[in-house]
Write an enzyme that holds these catalytic residues in place. Structure first.
Site, PDB file in Angstrom:
ATOM      1  N   GLU A 127       0.831  -1.201   0.000  1.00 31.67           N
ATOM      2  CA  GLU A 127       0.000   0.000   0.000  1.00 31.67           C
ATOM      3  C   GLU A 127       0.867   1.254   0.000  1.00 31.67           C
ATOM      4  O   GLU A 127       0.572   2.231  -0.697  1.00 31.67           O
ATOM      5  CB  GLU A 127      -0.941  -0.002   1.209  1.00 31.67           C
ATOM      6  CG  GLU A 127      -2.063  -1.014   1.101  1.00 31.67           C
ATOM      7  CD  GLU A 127      -3.117  -0.812   2.169  1.00 31.67           C
ATOM      8  OE1 GLU A 127      -3.117   0.270   2.809  1.00 31.67           O
ATOM      9  OE2 GLU A 127      -3.941  -1.719   2.359  1.00 31.67           O
ATOM     10  N   GLU A 154      31.753   0.227  33.930  1.00 32.87           N
ATOM     11  CA  GLU A 154      31.367   1.043  32.782  1.00 32.87           C
ATOM     12  C   GLU A 154      29.924   1.490  32.955  1.00 32.87           C
ATOM     13  O   GLU A 154      29.147   0.853  33.669  1.00 32.87           O
ATOM     14  CB  GLU A 154      31.486   0.234  31.482  1.00 32.87           C
ATOM     15  CG  GLU A 154      32.852  -0.381  31.250  1.00 32.87           C
ATOM     16  CD  GLU A 154      32.806  -1.486  30.210  1.00 32.87           C
ATOM     17  OE1 GLU A 154      33.435  -2.536  30.440  1.00 32.87           O
ATOM     18  OE2 GLU A 154      32.124  -1.314  29.182  1.00 32.87           O
ATOM     19  N   LYS A 183      26.084   1.848  31.849  1.00 32.70           N
ATOM     20  CA  LYS A 183      25.129   1.074  31.046  1.00 32.70           C
ATOM     21  C   LYS A 183      24.280   2.060  30.243  1.00 32.70           C
ATOM     22  O   LYS A 183      23.319   2.631  30.750  1.00 32.70           O
ATOM     23  CB  LYS A 183      24.250   0.209  31.944  1.00 32.70           C
ATOM     24  CG  LYS A 183      23.352  -0.745  31.183  1.00 32.70           C
ATOM     25  CD  LYS A 183      22.604  -1.653  32.140  1.00 32.70           C
ATOM     26  CE  LYS A 183      21.752  -2.646  31.381  1.00 32.70           C
ATOM     27  NZ  LYS A 183      20.671  -1.993  30.607  1.00 32.70           N
ATOM     28  N   CYS A 215     -13.662 -13.120  36.051  1.00 33.59           N
ATOM     29  CA  CYS A 215     -14.952 -13.223  35.376  1.00 33.59           C
ATOM     30  C   CYS A 215     -15.292 -14.700  35.237  1.00 33.59           C
ATOM     31  O   CYS A 215     -14.467 -15.495  34.779  1.00 33.59           O
ATOM     32  CB  CYS A 215     -14.882 -12.558  34.004  1.00 33.59           C
ATOM     33  SG  CYS A 215     -16.333 -12.860  32.966  1.00 33.59           S
ATOM     34  N   CYS A 250     -17.140 -15.023  27.803  1.00 31.81           N
ATOM     35  CA  CYS A 250     -16.821 -13.587  27.835  1.00 31.81           C
ATOM     36  C   CYS A 250     -16.009 -13.205  26.606  1.00 31.81           C
ATOM     37  O   CYS A 250     -14.966 -13.818  26.332  1.00 31.81           O
ATOM     38  CB  CYS A 250     -16.037 -13.249  29.096  1.00 31.81           C
ATOM     39  SG  CYS A 250     -15.479 -11.532  29.166  1.00 31.81           S
TER      40      CYS A 250
END
Length: 686
Positions: free
Chosen positions: A37, A119, A121, A429, A434
């Site tokens: 597209e 070091e 991060k 539930c 559902c």
């Protein structure tokens, strides 16, 4: 916009659409239409400008974009895996890491003071640079640690990445982090705001969105930077420590960090972390902690790895930022198991570089424990630096007349009664039909990491459930192309409805049919039993040949499987004996679902009862050897003990070889291992 509009109107519409989809990819890293597209839009825009040169302008998307920035990058396997790091969140946990390093080296905790390289991060995107004989072959993202995506063209404009290393022979992997600096991020968003374009959410998203697309010019416009700090394969590189690696990288022209430091002992590493924590606001880039690595490379090798991370390194995370905001509402989400999860809808607040507008409240007890009221001012942080979480209420700012939140007694989706069983934390539930449960359950079943049914996306699942065609995953196997072909897939380029169509419907039915023989671990995982993720499902599927065999297993049987444990085993047995689950499994069987046995069951247990330790430099990567041994029933350990059956030793075997000699453990080289495999009836190493 229709095709019958004037050329000028059509050009304006196309320009807006192409620019919109470019932004969704470049700034948001979230394309919303398929490649074909997008290509059709660009093609039409270019043809229109060719017929009407007066419409063309240097800023037109038709003049500035190339091909569609695809999400389908070429995959590449890292010669050595890119592992994760375990985390520490306090000085005490860092000291515990120091003890674990000692134990991994078969030393009493505290008996030796280790040298560490510390070091920062950096919060960016991990990258692996692969060289052969000093020539850069490719650059790839971390991916899943085993397989990444090639992004070579996009890193070539980033300073500090040499494409040639004169005089170097053999293979070399250089690893680091690509990032967007704070200054670049702010400048980018300032310009974007002036031009009315969407803003980047944070520097990391900006780096990821630029790196993972196929327009190198856009990457250069983002001003990305890199810091390199590690080596994977390192043929001929004269280094003995992590500090040597950093100095060697710097000498070769790689960009390295000026914040690295070599220290002695975990207390000095903790002091480094405290110093970096204080400097964090002034750092030129986002960082979420410090990395503490055992400096000596031979000791690193001897310490080894867990299944996911090195034992010789840890990420010491910075303290989480805490912000105050207001709970404007509490909403309820119904999950695929029917669990009702409360969510705090927050007044948007900036937290650790991102805007937070929602936070989970876990369950009814969590809300009661904090005595939450809608309208309360609350303190929020990011749990583990990632998940927004409410810490507590600022009681002095509570509005007058507010009342405690009352947890719902009915499902917000279907209106059915919601029940909380005695002793349980969650409220569920009770309606088996559902729509929320059905939709999420089917989406989970079809997902790539479970049954991997291609083409069955969220929109289709919702329509299938809404139409009453699917109540649970077993119903998928009764679907026909005629039932699917008229469902919606999305919108066309002109705003119309795009249907599935007969051809795509037939493809989807074929995909569903093919899933009937998915591997046993996938089908077992698809049941959605508590605590059963990919790892647990895989371990159990290696022991049993079929779902029926698993159904017949006792709690004791399952609990004996490594890393399963009694609690998980009890949940599995209880879940599989549930009446609704039994009926569902019978329907799957009736539909023709016949899982393929997992690999360990099919090949047998040729190496069962043997324990191996692998060390040193070998022609086959150690992780490949370990995986191969494990597939045929062996146990692979990280340390040599009296129970070790064989030590597989390559060059520079180190202390593990000394330990094996001391304990009289048999030692094999690669040729010896291949011979043993043949004797046991197992296939040779790949």
């Amino acid at each position: 916009m229709t095709q019958s509009s004037t050329p000028a109107e059509r050009h304006a519409w196309l320009t807006q659409k192409v620019a919109e989809h470019n932004r969704r990819y470049y700034e948001e890293d979230a394309p919303t239409i398929p490649d074909f597209e997008y290509d059709a839009l660009v093609r039409e825009l270019r043809e229109l400008e060719a017929r009407h040169p007066e419409f063309a302008a240097p800023t037109s998307p038709a003049q500035t974009v190339g091909g569609r920035p695809s999400t389908l990058f070429e995959k590449v396997r890292h010669p050595t895996p890119m592992t994760s790091l375990d985390n520490a969140f306090s000085d005490a946990e860092l000291a515990h890491f120091d003890d674990k390093v000692a134990r991994a080296l078969n030393l009493p905790p505290g008996s030796r003071t280790f040298t560490y390289t510390c070091e920062l991060k950096i919060d960016g995107l991990s990258i692996n640079l692969y060289y052969v004989d000093g020539i850069l072959q490719w650059a790839a993202t971390r991916g899943d640690g085993e397989v990444g995506e090639k992004v070579t063209a996009n890193i070539e404009g980033i300073p500090g990445i040499p494409t040639q290393l004169p005089g170097l022979q053999g293979e070399l992997e250089v690893r680091g982090e690509v990032y967007m600096s704070k200054a670049t991020f702010l400048a980018y968003n300032l310009k974007a705001e002036e031009e009315g374009r969407p803003l980047l959410k944070n520097p990391r998203n900006g780096a990821a969105g630029a790196l993972r697309q196929k327009d190198p010019a856009e990457t250069r416009r983002r001003g990305l930077e890199v810091i390199l700090y590690a080596l994977g394969k390192r043929d001929g590189v004269p280094v003995r420590t992590q500090w040597d690696i950093l100095e060697w990288l710097r000498a070769q022209g790689f960009a390295t960090s000026e914040y690295a430091r070599r220290v002695t002992g975990s207390e000095a590493a903790a002091a480094y972390h405290a110093e970096m924590t204080a400097q964090r606001p002034q750092l030129p880039f986002d960082a979420d902690g410090s990395v503490v690595k055992l400096d000596d490379l031979r000791l690193q090798e001897d310490a080894g790895y867990t299944s996911r991370a090195p034992k010789w390194a840890v990420a010491y995370k910075f303290p989480a930022d805490v912000a105050q905001t207001v709970i404007e509402a509490i909403t309820i989400q119904t999950g695929r198991t029917g669990k009702l999860t409360p969510v705090a809808e927050l007044r948007p607040v900036l937290l650790e570089g991102t805007t937070v507008a929602r936070a989970t409240l876990h369950n009814e007890d969590f809300i009661r424990g904090l005595d939450l009221h809608v309208g309360d001012t609350v303190r929020v942080h990011k749990s583990g630096g990632i998940i927004p979480e409410v810490l507590g209420v600022v009681l002095e700012q509570r509005p007058e007349g507010s009342t405690p939140y009352a947890f719902p007694t009915h499902c917000p989706v279907c209106g059915h009664e919601a029940v909380r069983h005695e002793g349980a934390a969650g409220t569920f539930c009770t309606n088996p039909a559902c729509p929320a449960k059905s939709t999420l359950r089917v989406r989970y079943f079809a997902s790539r990491d479970v049954m991997d049914i291609k083409g069955l996306g969220e929109r289709l699942v919702e329509q299938l459930v809404d139409a009453g065609l699917v109540r649970d995953p077993a119903d998928l196997y009764a679907l026909t192309a005629e039932q699917i072909e008229h469902l919606e897939m999305g919108e066309t380029t002109t705003g119309g409805v795009r249907r599935v169509g007969r051809k795509n419907a037939e493809k989807l039915v074929a995909e569903i049919e093919a899933s009937k023989t998915r591997e046993l671990w996938r089908v077992f995982r698809s049941l959605g039993l508590p605590y059963v993720g990919e790892g647990t499902a895989t371990r159990i599927a290696r022991v049993y040949r079929s779902l029926e065999d698993i159904r017949q297993a006792s709690v004791d049987d399952l609990a004996r499987i490594p890393d399963v444990g009694r609690q998980v085993a009890e949940g599995i047995v209880q879940g599989l004996r549930d009446a609704d689950m039994c009926a569902y499994l019978d329907r799957l069987t009736a539909a023709g679902v016949q899982p393929t046995p997992s690999v360990d069951v099919r090949v047998g247990e040729q190496l069962a009862g043997l324990t191996f330790v692998v060390t040193g430099t070998l022609s086959v990567p150690r992780d490949v050897i370990k995986l191969h041994l494990g597939q045929y029933g062996a146990r692979v350990s990280g340390s040599v003990t009296k129970k070790t059956s064989y030590l597989i030793a390559g060059e520079d075997a180190g202390s593990k070889l000394e330990k094996a000699t001391e304990l009289k453990v048999p030692v094999l080289d690669e040729a010896g291992l291949q011979k043993l495999l043949a004797e046991k009836g197992a296939p040779p190493l790949p």
